[in-house]
Design a protein around this motif. Structure first.
Motif, PDB file in Angstrom:
ATOM      1  N   SER A 162      -5.969  -3.138  -2.816  1.00 44.75           N
ATOM      2  CA  SER A 162      -7.212  -3.869  -3.082  1.00 44.75           C
ATOM      3  C   SER A 162      -7.008  -4.957  -4.130  1.00 44.75           C
ATOM      4  O   SER A 162      -7.580  -6.045  -4.031  1.00 44.75           O
ATOM      5  CB  SER A 162      -8.303  -2.895  -3.542  1.00 44.75           C
ATOM      6  N   THR A 163      -6.166  -4.658  -5.136  1.00 41.41           N
ATOM      7  CA  THR A 163      -5.903  -5.657  -6.173  1.00 41.41           C
ATOM      8  C   THR A 163      -5.202  -6.881  -5.601  1.00 41.41           C
ATOM      9  O   THR A 163      -5.533  -8.027  -5.936  1.00 41.41           O
ATOM     10  CB  THR A 163      -5.052  -5.039  -7.293  1.00 41.41           C
ATOM     11  N   TRP A 214      -4.136   2.528  -2.484  1.00 38.54           N
ATOM     12  CA  TRP A 214      -5.266   1.669  -2.159  1.00 38.54           C
ATOM     13  C   TRP A 214      -5.690   0.803  -3.334  1.00 38.54           C
ATOM     14  O   TRP A 214      -6.238  -0.283  -3.126  1.00 38.54           O
ATOM     15  CB  TRP A 214      -6.457   2.515  -1.675  1.00 38.54           C
ATOM     16  N   LYS A 248       0.831  -1.211   0.000  1.00 39.63           N
ATOM     17  CA  LYS A 248       0.000   0.000   0.000  1.00 39.63           C
ATOM     18  C   LYS A 248       0.863   1.258   0.000  1.00 39.63           C
ATOM     19  O   LYS A 248       0.576   2.236  -0.715  1.00 39.63           O
ATOM     20  CB  LYS A 248      -0.916  -0.049   1.226  1.00 39.63           C
ATOM     21  N   ILE A 266      -5.346  -7.924  -2.489  1.00 39.74           N
ATOM     22  CA  ILE A 266      -6.322  -8.655  -1.666  1.00 39.74           C
ATOM     23  C   ILE A 266      -7.225  -9.510  -2.553  1.00 39.74           C
ATOM     24  O   ILE A 266      -7.511 -10.680  -2.253  1.00 39.74           O
ATOM     25  CB  ILE A 266      -7.163  -7.684  -0.833  1.00 39.74           C
ATOM     26  N   LEU A 267      -7.671  -8.940  -3.681  1.00 42.00           N
ATOM     27  CA  LEU A 267      -8.534  -9.686  -4.606  1.00 42.00           C
ATOM     28  C   LEU A 267      -7.797 -10.884  -5.193  1.00 42.00           C
ATOM     29  O   LEU A 267      -8.346 -11.999  -5.259  1.00 42.00           O
ATOM     30  CB  LEU A 267      -9.025  -8.759  -5.718  1.00 42.00           C
TER      31      LEU A 267
END
Length: 439
Positions: free
Chosen positions: A224-225, A220, A211, A227-228
């Motif tokens: 988020s990518t 972010w 991050k 985490i996905l």
């Protein structure tokens, strides 16, 4: 699943096991932050911060298995890695040395002796690896490019070196003891749980570093990518790890006195990923050797320059291709030595078992070998693709490295140990007529 956890804690004996396991985990993580005597803590932190910014991943695999304790040079710096190496060596030698093979067939008594040999070999490897780590840290090669790398160990006397090596070896023995305590008095599978904790401990820091280094929407978008991608990989790994080819086996009826035995139907479960995470560890360790030779030799010859250009950076095509091919090779190699079709066929024939449509004996062994080779291909390709995810996932963000939190060895171990632990708790819950994790 949360309800099952609540019911597990309501069960007195199971609650004691869970709390005991949590206590051992706390001790293990505490030891991973206590520096070895003779090490300058301030200089170590300076070099660790610089190495994390520069994505120095030469010792990334061993550092990951130690939960970050290796580069911190703590009493648990070697972590569980010597035990893993010793276990793999003993498993390979079982195929080669007849004495070890005979011990393996003796059952529990023979396995106890093999476990004792594993402990002795673990201590020997800990002494060897501890000596190498101390020598590397003393020379300044552990953090190449750090201005205070040669001041990590201020005192270069023999006494200081011996004390550091003994401390690390004792730390490895303590880690091995903690793992056996979890196996005996905790929820079981102790060594794997410590390995799980070591890898999971680095997840928050790795995610936050991604991050902070991101540029889209203050990092972010990258966060988020990742985490996905992690959720997708976990789902894929769970699906493949649970996949298996079930070969039906029928046992003939036998009359002993007035009682009838046999006549039952069962199956031989052949997993798609029969080799587990071992091929990835073998391939990663083998690819570290050329980089280590170049680093310790300080050579400027043509071969050293070629290795630095092609086999140090994880995003180079030569490195990626070699890594993938080694994983595929070691997957077939490990399956070949860990599963013996001839032995399985002989045991089936001894107890009156047969595969429907296949004659007992040699035809059964040939059939098992044929099926095993066919399912090993997708399993090995799957391992290779999972291991290359860190490079492919972070290449677009300009920071591809082998410490991607949801990639390669880490995700395979996390998911594998997690599934095994859930099954163990589930079995204990089902013994008490509780509704468990798997509904």
């Amino acid at each position: 699943m949360l309800t099952a956890f609540a019911r597990a804690f309501k069960t007195p004996d199971l609650r004691k096991k869970l709390l005991f396991t949590l206590g051992i985990i706390v001790l293990y993580r505490l030891g991973a932050h206590i520096p070895v005597p003779g090490v300058s803590y301030e200089n170590v932190q300076t070099c660790v911060d610089q190495a994390s910014k520069g994505n120095n991943s030469l010792f990334g695999l061993v550092n990951m298995f130690s939960g970050g304790a290796l580069l911190q040079i703590t009493i648990f710096a070697l972590g569980i890695m010597p035990y893993i190496t010793a276990s793999i060596i003993l498993q390979l030698l079982t195929v080669v040395i007849p004495r070890l093979e005979a011990l393996k067939k003796e059952g529990q008594s023979g396995q106890a002796k093999i476990t004792q040999y594993t402990r002795y070999l673990t201590v020997a490897l800990a002494i060897l690896q501890g000596t190498g780590l101390v020598a590397t840290a003393t020379s300044g090669a552990l953090f190449s490019g750090c201005p205070v790398a040669d001041q990590i160990v201020p005192n270069h006397s023999i006494f200081t070196t011996v004390v550091m090596v003994i401390t690390m070896t004792a730390g490895t023995a303590a880690v091995m003891w903690l793992g056996e305590l979890i196996t005996d008095r905790g929820i079981g599978n102790g060594m794997s749980i410590l390995m799980f904790i070591s890898i999971a401990a680095s997840f928050p820091g790795s995610l936050w570093a991604i991050k902070q280094s991101g540029k889209l929407a203050d990092g972010w978008i990258e966060f988020s990518t990742v985490i996905l991608v992690g959720f997708v990989m976990v789902a894929l790994v769970v699906f493949v790890e649970q996949a298996q080819r079930r070969i039906p086996v029928q046992y003939a009826k036998r009359m002993i006195g007035r009682r009838s035995y046999g006549g039952t139907s069962t199956y031989i479960p052949l997993k798609v990923n029969q080799a587990g995470v071992i091929p990835v560890i073998f391939a990663s360790s083998l690819l570290y050797i050329p980089a280590l030779i170049v680093q310790f030799s300080n050579s400027t010859a043509g071969w050293a320059t070629w290795i630095k250009d092609n086999f140090v950076k994880g995003d180079h095509p030569y490195y990626i291709t070699t890594y993938f091919l080694l994983i595929v090779f070691f997957a077939f190699f490990y399956v070949a030595i860990s599963f013996n079709p001839e032995e399985v066929a002989d045991n089936m024939k001894k107890y009156g078992g047969f595969i429907p449509g296949i004659r007992a004996g040699r035809p059964t062994a040939e059939y098992l070998s044929y099926v095993l080779n066919r399912i090993t291909w997708p399993g090995s390709l799957y391992l290779g693709l999972i291991a290359l995810v860190p490079t492919m996932a972070l290449a677009g963000f300009g920071g591809a490295n082998q410490n991607f939190p949801f990639g390669g060895t880490s995700i395979l171990i996390i998911v594998g140990v997690g599934l095994e632990t859930v099954k163990q708790i589930e079995s204990q819950l089902q013994q008490r007529n509780y509704e468990g994790f798997l509904r």
